[in-house]
Design an enzyme around this catalytic site. Sequence first.
Site, PDB file in Angstrom:
ATOM      1  N   ASP A 193      28.955  35.500  29.357  1.00  0.00           N
ATOM      2  CA  ASP A 193      29.745  34.284  29.580  1.00  0.00           C
ATOM      3  C   ASP A 193      28.954  33.072  29.103  1.00  0.00           C
ATOM      4  O   ASP A 193      27.753  33.146  28.873  1.00  0.00           O
ATOM      5  CB  ASP A 193      30.034  34.129  31.084  1.00  0.00           C
ATOM      6  CG  ASP A 193      30.629  35.390  31.693  1.00  0.00           C
ATOM      7  OD1 ASP A 193      31.660  35.859  31.171  1.00  0.00           O
ATOM      8  OD2 ASP A 193      30.047  35.915  32.671  1.00  0.00           O
ATOM      9  N   ASP A 217      33.016  36.974  26.660  1.00  0.00           N
ATOM     10  CA  ASP A 217      33.739  37.370  27.878  1.00  0.00           C
ATOM     11  C   ASP A 217      34.504  36.155  28.422  1.00  0.00           C
ATOM     12  O   ASP A 217      35.553  35.815  27.901  1.00  0.00           O
ATOM     13  CB  ASP A 217      32.758  37.967  28.886  1.00  0.00           C
ATOM     14  CG  ASP A 217      33.445  38.678  30.034  1.00  0.00           C
ATOM     15  OD1 ASP A 217      34.550  39.192  29.834  1.00  0.00           O
ATOM     16  OD2 ASP A 217      32.870  38.724  31.143  1.00  0.00           O
ATOM     17  N   ASP A 218      33.987  35.501  29.439  1.00  0.00           N
ATOM     18  CA  ASP A 218      34.669  34.316  29.970  1.00  0.00           C
ATOM     19  C   ASP A 218      33.847  33.058  29.673  1.00  0.00           C
ATOM     20  O   ASP A 218      32.643  33.128  29.435  1.00  0.00           O
ATOM     21  CB  ASP A 218      34.832  34.458  31.490  1.00  0.00           C
ATOM     22  CG  ASP A 218      35.617  35.708  31.861  1.00  0.00           C
ATOM     23  OD1 ASP A 218      36.780  35.837  31.402  1.00  0.00           O
ATOM     24  OD2 ASP A 218      35.063  36.569  32.575  1.00  0.00           O
ATOM     25  N   ASP A 221      31.968  32.248  34.828  1.00  0.00           N
ATOM     26  CA  ASP A 221      32.240  33.383  35.714  1.00  0.00           C
ATOM     27  C   ASP A 221      31.418  33.252  36.996  1.00  0.00           C
ATOM     28  O   ASP A 221      30.196  33.133  36.941  1.00  0.00           O
ATOM     29  CB  ASP A 221      31.897  34.700  34.997  1.00  0.00           C
ATOM     30  CG  ASP A 221      32.437  35.926  35.740  1.00  0.00           C
ATOM     31  OD1 ASP A 221      32.955  35.773  36.869  1.00  0.00           O
ATOM     32  OD2 ASP A 221      32.338  37.037  35.184  1.00  0.00           O
ATOM     33  N   LYS A 257      36.673  31.964  35.494  1.00  0.00           N
ATOM     34  CA  LYS A 257      36.913  33.099  36.389  1.00  0.00           C
ATOM     35  C   LYS A 257      36.138  32.846  37.680  1.00  0.00           C
ATOM     36  O   LYS A 257      34.913  32.780  37.696  1.00  0.00           O
ATOM     37  CB  LYS A 257      36.458  34.398  35.741  1.00  0.00           C
ATOM     38  CG  LYS A 257      36.923  35.618  36.517  1.00  0.00           C
ATOM     39  CD  LYS A 257      36.100  36.812  36.189  1.00  0.00           C
ATOM     40  CE  LYS A 257      36.679  37.564  35.012  1.00  0.00           C
ATOM     41  NZ  LYS A 257      35.763  38.662  34.626  1.00  0.00           N
TER      42      LYS A 257
END
Length: 393
Positions: A193, A217-218, A221, A257
């Site tokens: 992330d 990914d994000d 997070d 997230k």
Amino acid sequence: MSSRTSVVVTAALAALVQQSYAASIYVSPTGNGSGTINAPYGSIQAAVDAAKAGDVIYLRAGTYLPTTNVQIKKSGTATSPITLRSYNDEKVILDGEKLPGTPYGVGESLPNKERGILHIEGVSYWYFYNLELINGPYGVYSRDSSHNYYERLSTHDNYESGFQLEGSASNNTVIYLDSYLNRDPRKNGESADGFACKEGSGEGNVLRNSRLWNNVDDGLDLYKFGSPVTIEEVYAWGNGFNRWGFSDFNGDGNGFKLGITGNPPANHIIRNSMAFSNAAKGFIDNGNPGSLTFERNTAWNNGDNGFNMRSSKSTLKNNIAAVNKNAQVSLVSGTKASGNSWDSSTSWSNSSFLSVDSSTLAGPRGSDFRVRASNFLLPASGAAIGATTQAKV
Ligand SMILES: *[C@@H]1O[C@H](CO)[C@@H](O)[C@H](O)[C@H]1NC(C)=O
Ligand SMILES: *[C@@H]1O[C@H](CO)[C@@H](O)[C@H](O)[C@H]1NC(C)=O
Ligand SMILES: *[C@@H]1O[C@H](CO)[C@@H](O)[C@H](O)[C@H]1NC(C)=O
């Protein structure tokens, strides 16, 4: 005064002088000295090992290519922090490419002590300024550390998250972070992330005026972090696309997230932040059962929902969700929402905004280090809802 008294007095004075005058310690990529400005150290670790509370470590311009990561395992104090910074804002790059784990093979593990170009463990009162960390097995990895301050770091193209706090972590402040293009070939995109605060707890952690983009990914997070984190003026975009040709791609692609199912409730606060053009959702509780607070955020043009709260009975005020590919919001019953774009019958499209051009936001920061103000995603109606780069709200 007897000579014995004089020796004692001199020793006491020397101790006092040493205590009250913090040292400046210098490092240069081409250094080979003892840490003075004219004979800098060649190794950041040598400077860290020499530093005492109150000292300032100055890194001179250039690219540092360590073959073992920098282990930070001693603390400053509240009144005498230890500082690691670029000298006179010279351009300093810490390139982790020669460290172990850049990358390990698919499915292999990355031992704790190898994580991070800067591995910060069990320490307090460090200040970091204006450093670029690239190609590392994480850029900054901080474990069980509190009261540290990070300003103007850029963490990109690392082989795991750019910046990660983990474990018992309180009162850490991260401001003006730019974290992008981080990816984890080892996990096919499952966990790198831009900014992560994961698997731990502790009050008072803050991320402010930061940009998290194009990570595998994000953007952000907070997986299994059991205490509230405050997020203000954070911009997450372009996360979760397979820009590296990974097979079995595992990137999630959310802007923010904010927990995980089975988490202890963590009442995160998110203000004046934007999630846009991410592969999946803008803002997602991911099963966090807490009561989150969302004020004046904007989710635009994401690949799924703008706001997705499946467990958290959150409070959402004056946010915008528009032009996202699926339902603009998906909120569990019991959520308290008022003044948001979806609370009125107005329909939103690109032309509801003064600008949908993110280039100023994504461009160079201002001389005050903040992202530059623009009309990006400001409502054309002038309504005081959604995030704005124009001013603090
Ligand atoms: C550093 O200086 C010492 C003493 O002059 C010398 O022996 C050594 O080779 C130098 N190392 C590097 C990396 O230049
Ligand atoms: C964090 O900072 C707050 C405010 O200064 C203070 O009250 C609190 O004790 C700190 N937390 C820890 C764990 O030190
Ligand atoms: C809105 O604008 C963005 C940026 O120009 C564009 O990528 C997107 O396709 C537009 N969406 C719609 C629904 O017009």
